[in-house]
Design an enzyme around this catalytic site. Sequence first.
Site, short mmCIF file in Angstrom:
data_model
loop_
_atom_site.label_atom_id
_atom_site.label_comp_id
_atom_site.label_asym_id
_atom_site.label_seq_id
_atom_site.Cartn_x
_atom_site.Cartn_y
_atom_site.Cartn_z
N GLU A 182 0.85 -1.18 0.00
CA GLU A 182 0.00 0.00 0.00
C GLU A 182 0.89 1.24 0.00
OE1 GLU A 182 -3.86 -1.98 2.29
OE2 GLU A 182 -2.78 -0.32 3.23
N ARG B 184 0.90 5.50 -0.03
CA ARG B 184 0.20 6.77 0.15
C ARG B 184 1.24 7.88 0.18
NH1 ARG B 184 -1.70 2.93 3.61
NH2 ARG B 184 -3.85 2.26 3.31
#
Length: 568
Positions: free
Chosen positions: A439, A441
Amino acid sequence: MTDTSANNTSWGDGWSRRTFLRSAAVLAAVPVLLAADPAEAAAELPDFPAGVALYRSAYRNWVGEITADGLWACAPADAGQVLAVVDWAWRNSRRVRARGASHGWSPLTITEGTAADDQVLLVDTTAHLTGLSLESGSLVRAGTGVTLEALLTFLESHGLGLTAAPAPGDLTLGGALAVDAHGTAVPADGEEPLPGHTYGSLSNLVVSLTAVVWDEDAGAYVLRTFGRDEADCAALLTHLGRALVTEVVLRVGANSNLRCVSRTDIPAGELFAAPGSGGRTLDGFLTRSGRVEAIWFAFTEYPWLKEWSVAPAKPLTSRHVTSPYNYPFSDNVPTVVADLAGRMVSDAAWYLAPVLGNAQLDVAALGLVTTLSSDIWGPSKNTLLYIRPTTLRINANGYAVLTERGEVQRVVHEFTSFYRERLTAYAASGRFPVNGSVEIRVTGLDEPGDVGVAGAQVPSLSAVRPRDGADTAVWLDVLTLPGTPYAEAFLRELERFLFERFEGTRVEWSKGWAYTESGVWSDEEVLGVRIPDSFGGAVWDGAVGVLDRLDPHGVFGNGFLDGVLVRR
């Protein structure tokens, strides 16, 4: 996508899909609090403050790998009762651990092996420390036990909101602030930040906070409010559980309507390409909207990319959402994913990792279409919050790489290239250490000017504390099922790569870090050198010194924190 497994398929040792889902549901449940027997309480906790609800309680962290049964716990009705409990604990050689949603991985609350007869007292913040009030047009007073969903709902009702927020709505505000929780946002090309907003962590929104601290003159613990411009406040803004904060005042700003578009049609080789490669790169989406998240399932080629953009009016193709959690296929474990995950755990069929990765991608791609959630629009809360406690419980490591905005694509490319190369090499030798996802971000840093307080202090121990030569943080997480063989060794390689390749690497406090070949939170070099160095010796020692001075008796601590938060 076709489900080829029956609902009651046996996995050996009594496992079935339903068993797996029931286990996840148990982990998701609020801990059971059993009212204390008065006689037992009087014998074990003599002179405990009258009127404070006292319980026996279990503790489970997010994945159930740090557990304890039968701990003493209490639910103070207000800050005054919190102070009374802390005073009692100090006088009776007890340690106090604040508990919110227990939505974390690292041993910041309790350590594995904590027993009922240890001198530990849990203080549950979620029962009563949940007050919310608007102090002015841009200041909100909040108890630290309030959930982020409740906070954002309250703000929305007053036309207010945040630029970004963590995806799980069940996090408590106190827990989020303790570990500098964050969302994903940097300024889009030409975007000017709104007053009362920050692109950094939630800790950077704090105007003042009230904490229980030691008062040397009084010879006792007291409640004290710290303004953001006070030097000691810097250490309390991200305290890692080494303090107990009861209430905060946050600076907030006008709410925005956000559009969130999801897609699964861009190959990882294109999205994470080397800088200057052209095509549909992560940097290109950042430039356009400033708000992206990539979820790249193991052994797949097409990440799930989310792109948020500020959109005052509803775009023609978007679906208007009036509540959060708009990806039900992600919140509830689908049959095919449950079958595969359960088989991997119960039968040690870890070689199914590529099948699980592709199943998760198929579920996401199909789910986005069938739930009409590939293009949604509404008040910020409704697109920012998208993870419920019923999602698949999985381990996660976490790091923030602080860099220049123009270097984000390079950081992402080099990390994903190394990750892919090592995962391929492991698989070639019959080892499958990752079965979840990567993930990614991107956020800004905790610039103190965002909070609108003259002389505002920078959060000392925030992973996005500003550093020279950086204005952006790339957050990198790798997720895998608990108990996956070779996971620690693989994640150790990734950790070493990040620290050695990128000078601006810091750990994400709530997740996994400091890996050895067979464990986590245990590498002495990372704990004693890498982490303090990532903040700078003076900053690290200063923060530890403040936390020690405000709690010289170590009431707010545990065995793990005792070994990590030490001056160099």
